[in-house]
Design a protein around this motif. Structure first.
Motif, PDB file in Angstrom:
ATOM      1  N   ASP A   1       0.695  -1.282   0.013  1.00 40.09           N
ATOM      2  CA  ASP A   1      -0.034   0.072   0.002  1.00 40.09           C
ATOM      3  C   ASP A   1       0.907   1.369   0.000  1.00 40.09           C
ATOM      4  O   ASP A   1       0.256   2.299  -0.332  1.00 40.09           O
ATOM      5  CB  ASP A   1      -0.945   0.086   1.180  1.00 40.09           C
ATOM      6  N   ASP A   2       2.218   1.028   0.446  1.00 41.17           N
ATOM      7  CA  ASP A   2       2.884   2.184   0.427  1.00 41.17           C
ATOM      8  C   ASP A   2       4.148   2.198   0.026  1.00 41.17           C
ATOM      9  O   ASP A   2       5.193   1.243   0.276  1.00 41.17           O
ATOM     10  CB  ASP A   2       3.177   2.665   2.091  1.00 41.17           C
ATOM     11  N   PHE A   3       4.524   2.605  -1.142  1.00 35.84           N
ATOM     12  CA  PHE A   3       5.563   2.570  -2.045  1.00 35.84           C
ATOM     13  C   PHE A   3       5.902   3.894  -2.797  1.00 35.84           C
ATOM     14  O   PHE A   3       5.129   4.577  -3.218  1.00 35.84           O
ATOM     15  CB  PHE A   3       5.825   1.318  -2.860  1.00 35.84           C
ATOM     16  N   VAL A   4       7.181   3.881  -3.397  1.00 33.30           N
ATOM     17  CA  VAL A   4       7.491   5.112  -4.353  1.00 33.30           C
ATOM     18  C   VAL A   4       8.077   4.382  -5.616  1.00 33.30           C
ATOM     19  O   VAL A   4       8.919   3.373  -5.586  1.00 33.30           O
ATOM     20  CB  VAL A   4       8.721   5.969  -3.732  1.00 33.30           C
ATOM     21  N   TYR A   5       7.445   4.807  -6.717  1.00 32.79           N
ATOM     22  CA  TYR A   5       7.705   4.474  -8.073  1.00 32.79           C
ATOM     23  C   TYR A   5       8.800   5.482  -8.570  1.00 32.79           C
ATOM     24  O   TYR A   5       8.007   6.648  -8.920  1.00 32.79           O
ATOM     25  CB  TYR A   5       6.718   4.159  -9.072  1.00 32.79           C
ATOM     26  N   LEU A   6      10.150   5.338  -8.718  1.00 26.14           N
ATOM     27  CA  LEU A   6      10.761   6.229  -9.547  1.00 26.14           C
ATOM     28  C   LEU A   6      11.341   5.938 -10.923  1.00 26.14           C
ATOM     29  O   LEU A   6      11.656   4.952 -11.179  1.00 26.14           O
ATOM     30  CB  LEU A   6      11.947   6.171  -8.640  1.00 26.14           C
ATOM     31  N   LYS A   7      10.615   7.044 -11.588  1.00 19.29           N
ATOM     32  CA  LYS A   7      10.931   6.843 -13.202  1.00 19.29           C
ATOM     33  C   LYS A   7      12.289   7.248 -13.717  1.00 19.29           C
ATOM     34  O   LYS A   7      12.193   8.629 -13.411  1.00 19.29           O
ATOM     35  CB  LYS A   7       9.622   7.078 -13.885  1.00 19.29           C
ATOM     36  N   VAL A   8      13.088   6.722 -14.121  1.00 20.60           N
ATOM     37  CA  VAL A   8      14.462   7.342 -14.675  1.00 20.60           C
ATOM     38  C   VAL A   8      14.470   7.190 -16.126  1.00 20.60           C
ATOM     39  O   VAL A   8      14.711   6.228 -16.535  1.00 20.60           O
ATOM     40  CB  VAL A   8      15.649   6.901 -13.803  1.00 20.60           C
ATOM     41  N   ALA A   9      14.236   8.500 -16.858  1.00 22.21           N
ATOM     42  CA  ALA A   9      14.339   8.145 -18.231  1.00 22.21           C
ATOM     43  C   ALA A   9      15.028   9.547 -18.848  1.00 22.21           C
ATOM     44  O   ALA A   9      15.955  10.016 -18.273  1.00 22.21           O
ATOM     45  CB  ALA A   9      13.060   8.055 -18.835  1.00 22.21           C
ATOM     46  N   THR A  10      14.241  10.259 -19.697  1.00 15.57           N
ATOM     47  CA  THR A  10      14.719  11.422 -20.018  1.00 15.57           C
ATOM     48  C   THR A  10      14.704  12.495 -19.092  1.00 15.57           C
ATOM     49  O   THR A  10      15.444  13.311 -18.846  1.00 15.57           O
ATOM     50  CB  THR A  10      13.777  12.054 -21.452  1.00 15.57           C
TER      51      THR A  10
END
Length: 407
Positions: free
Chosen positions: A212-221
């Motif tokens: 229920d508690d998380f962080v999604y970190l998108k690393v792209a441009t």
């Protein structure tokens, strides 16, 4: 004789429909009696609602269940193919479109490189072309398309969801996303930030199922974060929570589009990693990248082969990411941090130095409790999240499903 039965209002029926649909979706196949037990409703009420839903095609009677001493109950099953959803990933340098069923399965996929940041009209045209191509490949009735989700590389204001940030994408000033999509496909369109929708995909189909508690970190441009708190995306007061790419890591670093210097996105984004690899070519004459003009894909491929130049680029990115991830862990204490975007391809070669960097910057208990991992959903994650956003919205408001409003 008077009746004591209280008539059901439209709101009550909507709530009952939502309850039943969600139970059947989650259980896949279930008897009316079990729905009544799970929902706390009477069997007669559930039978009435199920009867209405059978007419929509979203549920169907799918056989008999196990008997508990009487007649074997008839099972009701959710029909994953009853409708389809388009998910659109509008990246900084590409556009991707996915067509899914109501269980997140890919029915069609199209992708095309494009300079999205400088050509909104061209981007809009490509979305139409790729969307139509996905529908044609699937070959089903167009009336079964129930909605379109769109992910954009920009903060999204809930009050004006079709407008992207003019600071991030100045060429898109005054250009919306919804009007033509609405007109051409004739279905509701839902727009959100790409990192938020990456988090949605992970929550429903990926590494964060059950978290229920998380962080999604998108690393792209660029770099963005989707913050999932209590099973819901946290958007902040004006919808711009998660712009982690604009945290200053090096005050003496390069200028960012936001006007600040040394933001995380300028130090681990695709453009910086490519420039950094090119600057190291003379120092690594034996690198597989020597004698070439590498792009981010080539750098990732080289890192997967343990090329020393590529690994140095990845290690430097991991150190900078680790500084920010540590701050996130200390502040939010999430159950997990999931790294997505193109850099996630290198997997353990990114995670090892990233975890080491985080371990030296966090309280021990916080670091130990939060697992840092890479996404397994690959390049389709954000588009899948965009489609899932429509599904989640429909499960909360079943009138979005075809036929439910008239059931």
């Amino acid at each position: 004789m008077s009746s004591n039965r209280v008539p059901r209002t439209a709101a009550v029926l909507d709530n009952l429909t939502r309850t039943v649909l969600n139970v059947v979706w989650e259980r896949r196949e279930i008897s009316r009696a079990e729905i009544a037990r799970d929902s706390g409703r009477s069997r007669s009420t559930i039978s009435d609602v199920v009867g209405r839903l059978l007419d929509t095609g979203l549920v169907a009677e799918v056989g008999s269940g196990e008997s508990r001493g009487g007649r074997r109950p008839i099972l009701v099953g959710f029909q994953d193919q009853a409708a389809v959803i388009l998910g659109v990933d509008v990246g900084a340098t590409h556009i991707a479109v996915i067509l899914t069923d109501l269980r997140g399965r890919t029915l069609a996929w199209r992708e095309r490189a494009h300079t999205v940041h400088s050509d909104p009209k061209g981007a809009e045209a490509i979305i139409m072309v790729l969307g139509e191509a996905c529908m044609a490949e699937w070959g089903g009735e167009r009336s079964r398309l129930m909605g379109i989700g769109v992910a954009v590389p920009s903060p999204v204001d809930p009050g004006s969801p079709d407008r992207v940030s003019e600071r991030v994408l100045p060429a898109w000033r005054g250009h919306g996303l919804l009007d033509r999509l609405d007109t051409v496909f004739g279905v509701p369109v839902f727009v959100d930030n790409d990192a938020n929708l990456g988090a949605v995909a992970e929550r429903w189909w990926g590494e964060a199922v059950g978290i229920d508690d998380f962080v999604y970190l998108k690393v792209a441009t660029g770099v963005g974060a989707g913050l999932m708190i209590g099973g819901e995306i946290y958007r902040g007061f004006t919808g711009v929570a998660g712009e982690i790419g604009h945290m200053a890591v090096d005050p003496d670093g390069p200028e960012c589009v936001c006007g600040n210097s040394g933001c995380l996105a300028t130090l681990v984004g695709t453009r910086h990693l490519v420039d950094r690899a090119r600057s190291l070519l003379e120092d690594f004459p034996d690198s597989v990248l020597a004698g070439s003009d590498p792009d981010i894909r080539a750098i990732e491929d080289a890192a997967l082969c343990d090329d020393p130049l590529a690994l140095q680029v990845v290690n430097e990115a991991a150190l900078r990411l680790g500084t920010v991830v540590a701050g996130v862990l200390n502040l939010l204490n999430p159950g997990s941090v999931i790294i997505g975007g193109s850099l996630a391809r290198v997997g353990a070669r990114l995670l090892k130095p990233l975890r080491e960097a985080v371990a030296t910057r966090t309280l021990e208990d916080s670091a130990a409790a939060s697992e840092i991992r890479t996404s397994e959903l690959g390049e389709r994650a954000v588009a899948l999240g965009a489609a899932t956003h429509v599904l989640v919205t429909a499960l909360a408001n079943p009138k979005l499903f075809p036929g439910v409003d008239s059931a």
